[in-house]
Design an enzyme around this catalytic site. Structure first.
Site, mmCIF file in Angstrom:
data_model
loop_
_atom_site.group_PDB
_atom_site.id
_atom_site.type_symbol
_atom_site.label_atom_id
_atom_site.label_comp_id
_atom_site.label_asym_id
_atom_site.label_seq_id
_atom_site.Cartn_x
_atom_site.Cartn_y
_atom_site.Cartn_z
ATOM 1 N NE ARG A 173 14.281 -8.045 -32.956
ATOM 2 C CZ ARG A 173 13.942 -9.294 -32.564
ATOM 3 N NH1 ARG A 173 13.382 -10.149 -33.409
ATOM 4 N NH2 ARG A 173 14.146 -9.683 -31.331
ATOM 5 C CB SER A 223 17.541 -3.633 -27.738
ATOM 6 O OG SER A 223 17.339 -4.488 -26.649
ATOM 7 C CD GLU A 298 15.894 -4.104 -32.120
ATOM 8 O OE1 GLU A 298 14.681 -3.927 -32.013
ATOM 9 O OE2 GLU A 298 16.482 -5.074 -31.629
HETATM 10 C C1 LIG Z 1 10.763 -1.280 -22.981
HETATM 11 C C2 LIG Z 1 10.818 -1.812 -24.393
HETATM 12 C C3 LIG Z 1 11.147 -3.142 -24.613
HETATM 13 C C4 LIG Z 1 11.181 -3.654 -25.918
HETATM 14 N N1 LIG Z 1 11.497 -4.965 -26.097
HETATM 15 C C5 LIG Z 1 11.495 -5.485 -27.328
HETATM 16 C C6 LIG Z 1 11.792 -6.884 -27.530
HETATM 17 O O1 LIG Z 1 12.017 -7.642 -26.606
HETATM 18 N N2 LIG Z 1 11.786 -7.350 -28.795
HETATM 19 C C7 LIG Z 1 11.504 -6.545 -29.869
HETATM 20 O O2 LIG Z 1 11.499 -7.040 -31.004
HETATM 21 N N3 LIG Z 1 11.243 -5.224 -29.713
HETATM 22 C C8 LIG Z 1 11.225 -4.674 -28.492
HETATM 23 N N4 LIG Z 1 10.956 -3.344 -28.313
HETATM 24 C C9 LIG Z 1 10.768 -2.480 -29.501
HETATM 25 C C10 LIG Z 1 9.307 -2.304 -29.944
HETATM 26 O O3 LIG Z 1 8.429 -2.415 -28.831
HETATM 27 C C11 LIG Z 1 8.880 -3.319 -31.000
HETATM 28 O O4 LIG Z 1 9.650 -3.205 -32.166
HETATM 29 C C12 LIG Z 1 7.389 -3.143 -31.352
HETATM 30 O O5 LIG Z 1 6.959 -4.256 -32.050
HETATM 31 C C13 LIG Z 1 7.090 -1.888 -32.163
HETATM 32 O O6 LIG Z 1 5.678 -1.730 -32.201
HETATM 33 P P1 LIG Z 1 5.014 -0.287 -32.218
HETATM 34 O O7 LIG Z 1 3.551 -0.484 -32.340
HETATM 35 O O8 LIG Z 1 5.462 0.513 -31.066
HETATM 36 O O9 LIG Z 1 5.601 0.279 -33.574
HETATM 37 P P2 LIG Z 1 6.100 1.772 -33.858
HETATM 38 O O10 LIG Z 1 7.303 2.045 -33.044
HETATM 39 O O11 LIG Z 1 4.980 2.712 -33.764
HETATM 40 O O12 LIG Z 1 6.526 1.603 -35.376
HETATM 41 C C14 LIG Z 1 7.648 0.815 -35.733
HETATM 42 C C15 LIG Z 1 7.700 0.733 -37.260
HETATM 43 O O13 LIG Z 1 6.586 -0.029 -37.709
HETATM 44 C C16 LIG Z 1 5.817 0.706 -38.654
HETATM 45 N N5 LIG Z 1 4.414 0.368 -38.432
HETATM 46 C C17 LIG Z 1 3.766 0.301 -37.246
HETATM 47 N N6 LIG Z 1 2.501 -0.105 -37.428
HETATM 48 C C18 LIG Z 1 2.349 -0.287 -38.764
HETATM 49 C C19 LIG Z 1 1.259 -0.693 -39.594
HETATM 50 N N7 LIG Z 1 0.066 -1.013 -39.095
HETATM 51 N N8 LIG Z 1 1.465 -0.760 -40.938
HETATM 52 C C20 LIG Z 1 2.667 -0.445 -41.469
HETATM 53 N N9 LIG Z 1 3.726 -0.062 -40.738
HETATM 54 C C21 LIG Z 1 3.572 0.017 -39.402
HETATM 55 C C22 LIG Z 1 6.125 2.174 -38.378
HETATM 56 O O14 LIG Z 1 5.995 2.948 -39.553
HETATM 57 C C23 LIG Z 1 7.582 2.094 -37.934
HETATM 58 O O15 LIG Z 1 8.454 2.133 -39.031
HETATM 59 C C24 LIG Z 1 10.911 -2.806 -27.017
HETATM 60 C C25 LIG Z 1 10.587 -1.457 -26.785
HETATM 61 C C26 LIG Z 1 10.531 -0.966 -25.485
HETATM 62 C C27 LIG Z 1 10.155 0.471 -25.264
#
Ligand SMILES: Cc1cc2nc3c(=O)[nH]c(=O)nc-3n(C[C@H](O)[C@H](O)[C@H](O)COP(=O)(O)OP(=O)(O)OC[C@H]3O[C@@H](n4cnc5c(N)ncnc54)[C@H](O)[C@@H]3O)c2cc1C
Length: 318
Positions: A173, A223, A298
């Protein structure tokens, strides 16, 4: 206000003013952002950040907001949302290239349709590929970093640079992107050829399993606590520790520790960021008192003025 009006008159993508961040967060929490822009091109992203830096306006890049808690006061600056406008992809042999805004489950399906294996474990992760790279997310013990070949990102000098898998410095992570101002633009993955039906059946199994385990009927952020604590030399999943501490169902305001999975904080309908932070701090305090363990998060908290911190850095265990 002139600063903002100047922005509207430029061709920078889809622009919204006073946009509720609750619409861009899977927790459905967050006050208004002064400006939210969804760019289509790297040139537009460059223009936005150069203008914002010149005018000293805070900026923040987001994907699908599935790992973020936005402040109840919103964000006094520009949110750059990398989403569907920025989601083109190409596939050549085992190499798959995509822009950062592509929705990860969609890309995993596209790859499976092409008989490519490597993203099965991401099928239930509802964020963008850029967000997944930033977090080095994954499931079932796997991380996206394992299949990354190259990442193109904008650096603080406004140059588009490419980073090899090694330079991304992936670990559990973690990635180099968390300690830098890089804006992730494009990702190249190196997949394996696989049998389509096997890949699809694996993805169906993963989705069924997640549907049974996770409280997907309420807004949540996945999580909340990192799954790597060790108690008495034994790996102890945070959900298990929180459940053993009797906290399932505990509620503050509209935020609740899920009855279904204790590592999830769900929004029962009207939760605020303050409710989530309070319940988060309460969990940390109880787990610390019981196990002597400081759980880490996280999830990241986006402050009104642009600070970005892991949730455990927002409050201290008293
Ligand atoms: C129901 C549910 C289940 C989930 N299950 C998992 C799982 O199994 N495993 C897991 O690892 N995670 C899980 N997650 C957490 C999350 O979905 C992941 O971490 C996901 O990859 C985040 O992507 P996002 O586009 O939503 O990022 P965001 O939440 O929008 O951003 C997360 C971080 O990334 C940065 N960021 C985003 N895009 C960019 C970019 N293009 N350039 C620079 N920085 C950027 C943002 O500034 C922020 O700090 C889950 C979430 C939910 C709601």
């Amino acid at each position: 206000m002139d600063k903002i009006n100047n922005l509207i008159n430029k061709n920078l993508g889809d622009i919204c003013l006073k946009e509720p961040l609750s619409k861009h967060s899977s927790w459905r929490i967050g006050g208004p952002a002064d400006v939210l822009i969804e760019p289509y091109t790297i040139e537009q992203i460059l223009e936005i950040i150069q203008y914002a830096n010149l005018m000293k306006i805070p900026t923040m890049v987001i994907g699908n907001g599935t790992n973020l808690l936005f402040s109840d006061e919103g964000f006094r600056g520009i949110i750059i949302k990398m989403g569907k406008n920025f989601s083109k992809y190409t596939i050549r042999g085992k190499k798959a290239c995509a822009e950062a805004g592509i929705w990860t489950p969609k890309f995993a399906k596209i790859l499976s349709d092409s008989g490519l294996s490597g993203l099965e474990h991401t099928i239930g992760i509802p964020g963008t590929l850029g967000g997944l790279i930033f977090m080095n997310g994954g499931s079932g013990g796997k991380c996206i970093g394992n299949v990354v070949k190259k990442v193109w990102a904008i650096d603080k000098n406004y140059d588009l640079i490419s980073l090899s898998q090694k330079e991304c410095d992936f670990s559990y992570r973690k990635s180099v992107f968390q300690d830098s101002d890089y804006i992730i633009c494009k990702i190249e993955l190196e997949c394996e050829f696989g049998e389509k039906e096997r890949i699809k059946s694996e993805m169906r199994k993963i989705l069924d399993n997640r549907k049974n385990k996770f409280p997907l009927n309420y807004p949540n952020c996945g999580s909340v606590f990192l799954s790597n604590p060790i108690v008495n030399d034994i790996f102890a999943p945070p959900g298990k520790l929180i459940e053993e501490a009797g906290l399932k169902g505990y509620q503050i305001g509209g935020a609740q520790i899920s009855e279904k999975h204790a590592n999830f904080i769900v929004n029962l309908g009207n939760a605020t960021a303050k409710d989530v932070i309070s319940i988060f701090q309460y969990i940390r305090k109880v787990v610390y008192q019981r196990y002597g363990l400081c759980l880490e998060s996280e999830v990241r908290y986006v402050g009104e003025l642009g600070s970005l911190r892991s949730l455990h850095e927002v409050g201290k265990i008293e």
